[in-house]
Design a protein around this motif. Sequence first.
Motif, PDB file in Angstrom:
ATOM      1  N   ARG A  75      35.955  15.029  29.922  1.00  0.00           N
ATOM      2  CA  ARG A  75      35.671  14.876  31.339  1.00  0.00           C
ATOM      3  C   ARG A  75      35.998  13.409  31.821  1.00  0.00           C
ATOM      4  NH1 ARG A  75      29.955  15.335  33.279  1.00  0.00           N
ATOM      5  NH2 ARG A  75      29.408  13.844  31.911  1.00  0.00           N
ATOM      6  N   PHE A  76      36.638  13.132  33.037  1.00  0.00           N
ATOM      7  CA  PHE A  76      37.222  11.949  33.572  1.00  0.00           C
ATOM      8  C   PHE A  76      36.351  11.652  34.757  1.00  0.00           C
ATOM      9  CE2 PHE A  76      40.414  14.740  31.558  1.00  0.00           C
ATOM     10  CZ  PHE A  76      40.962  13.785  30.425  1.00  0.00           C
ATOM     11  N   LEU A  77      35.448  10.882  34.478  1.00  0.00           N
ATOM     12  CA  LEU A  77      34.485  10.151  35.595  1.00  0.00           C
ATOM     13  C   LEU A  77      35.068   9.272  36.484  1.00  0.00           C
ATOM     14  CD1 LEU A  77      31.714  10.444  32.805  1.00  0.00           C
ATOM     15  CD2 LEU A  77      32.001  12.110  34.336  1.00  0.00           C
ATOM     16  N   LYS A  78      35.482   8.324  36.133  1.00  0.00           N
ATOM     17  CA  LYS A  78      36.110   7.387  36.824  1.00  0.00           C
ATOM     18  C   LYS A  78      37.549   6.770  36.373  1.00  0.00           C
ATOM     19  CE  LYS A  78      33.843   3.494  37.949  1.00  0.00           C
ATOM     20  NZ  LYS A  78      33.414   3.758  39.494  1.00  0.00           N
ATOM     21  N   PRO A  79      38.608   6.713  37.228  1.00  0.00           N
ATOM     22  CA  PRO A  79      39.860   6.348  36.668  1.00  0.00           C
ATOM     23  C   PRO A  79      39.855   4.908  36.202  1.00  0.00           C
ATOM     24  CG  PRO A  79      39.700   6.124  39.223  1.00  0.00           C
ATOM     25  CD  PRO A  79      38.304   6.485  38.510  1.00  0.00           C
ATOM     26  N   THR A  80      40.499   4.682  35.403  1.00  0.00           N
ATOM     27  CA  THR A  80      41.029   3.202  34.890  1.00  0.00           C
ATOM     28  C   THR A  80      42.594   2.854  35.005  1.00  0.00           C
ATOM     29  OG1 THR A  80      41.635   4.170  32.556  1.00  0.00           O
ATOM     30  CG2 THR A  80      39.430   3.213  32.891  1.00  0.00           C
TER      31      THR A  80
END
Lengths: 145, 145, 145, 145
Positions: A75-80
């Motif tokens: 799961r990808f919640l916030k980009p870096t």
Amino acid sequence: MTENGTAVTTSSNSRNVRIEWGDCDPAGIIFYPRYFEIFDSSTAMLFERALGMTKFQMFKTLEFAGFPLVRTRARFLKPTRFGDDVLVESKIACGRSSFDVEHRLSLRGETCAECSEKRVWVVRDADGRLKSHAVPEAVLAKFRG
Amino acid sequence: MTENGTAVTTSSNSRNVRIEWGDCDPAGIIFYPRYFEIFDSSTAMLFERALGMTKFQMFKTLEFAGFPLVRTRARFLKPTRFGDDVLVESKIACGRSSFDVEHRLSLRGETCAECSEKRVWVVRDADGRLKSHAVPEAVLAKFRG
Amino acid sequence: MTENGTAVTTSSNSRNVRIEWGDCDPAGIIFYPRYFEIFDSSTAMLFERALGMTKFQMFKTLEFAGFPLVRTRARFLKPTRFGDDVLVESKIACGRSSFDVEHRLSLRGETCAECSEKRVWVVRDADGRLKSHAVPEAVLAKFRG
Amino acid sequence: MTENGTAVTTSSNSRNVRIEWGDCDPAGIIFYPRYFEIFDSSTAMLFERALGMTKFQMFKTLEFAGFPLVRTRARFLKPTRFGDDVLVESKIACGRSSFDVEHRLSLRGETCAECSEKRVWVVRDADGRLKSHAVPEAVLAKFRG
């Protein structure tokens, strides 16, 4: 206990990773396959910590041909972004012939990505083919600490 | 003739490559290490074309452990972007134990990148170590066509 | 209908991909993050096919800043190797603000890897930040064909 | 003095890098495009050290759109393997609009790879296109220390 009744031993590790310019895409955020490269290295580090040897040394000293991934979920919640120094916390649970690994990647305390992996221990058969195999007892003992 | 007096055989190939989103960086242009991945595949394709077998089959049928790069040089003239369909033209000159490869990557006729490579043929010695070796005569014969 | 009651339009695509030497790891099989690079390109190709423009052109002509991944799940059933020419079949179902994509990667008819993706349409807000947004009606219409 | 008569300021940096499993190819040694990823990050680190800000912050605070590579040259002397902890020593010489960077990658004191780069400072013109530009005096001053 695992699904098949085997006592499980667990181990954990955390490390800092710099997100690099070349990890990022034209949107300026990390290109998500790079996360899987990061997680793969974190899994290798779990073994290195537990066994006291690198994956290269594992090939030299154990009946071992890798711990390939069988399935994964992320799961990808916030980009870096490039320049971000993220924390990757990883936890492994070892069964008799497979491993469950959980990774959490965070930036300043906020979870950015989560990943779980199912991996198996493989060896080479007489024909050089990769096949699944029980994890050596010596390895399980190391994970038990 | 090469610098060391060996007759040289040459071969060439060209292929189309799509520059992908994931090949590009936050400036929106290709991240240059991706060019080297493209060139490495183009070199493999030169061998595949000349020998009529993939690199995988070369490992199975020849005394062969790779053709690693000894040195390379590249110029980047115009950037390329995701969605660009570029042409990669490659040319190889085979000496007795090394290869000189030239790549030209262009977009609609304009050169975007140029690269030259020096590679060697390697085999495994008795201890499993990679060592440079003369190119098998059968391979040279294929390049001579 | 999707989980939230939106009529869904679907589209599909298939393409051939060569597994390259540089995609593979010391076990001689594909390094699995490379699968996600392949799947990401296949997803872009679904949009390109439906809209008749590359992702680059989408940035130029639509209110669009990408279709980042929210979550993914993959299974790896059989390894692939350099020189393998695999088939990647992809299918997209478009909802109002998100997409469900399914990929199947096979070699000579045998499934090697399967992946499902949930993606969202994003735009830039006034501060340049990425935010989720309803898929433009013109885009949905193209997927409906 | 550089070739075009400009006084040059230099700066250097060194860092440790772990060669990872996924950086290596089926020969068990690093796939050489990964070296260029490492060198690109080392160049970014030279700027970060000199300017006291990440490349991301450079985009926010300077007239700056990147320092793309114009040409590079590399030699590969000894292969490295997964588990190797290598040292990368980098040195930059700044001219008025370009940079010369030298990298040396070594393992236990032995040079494994060397690379030199010519890069330029670029900005976006009114149409959003990348164009070469004189390095801001404030940046040169930081490199002069």
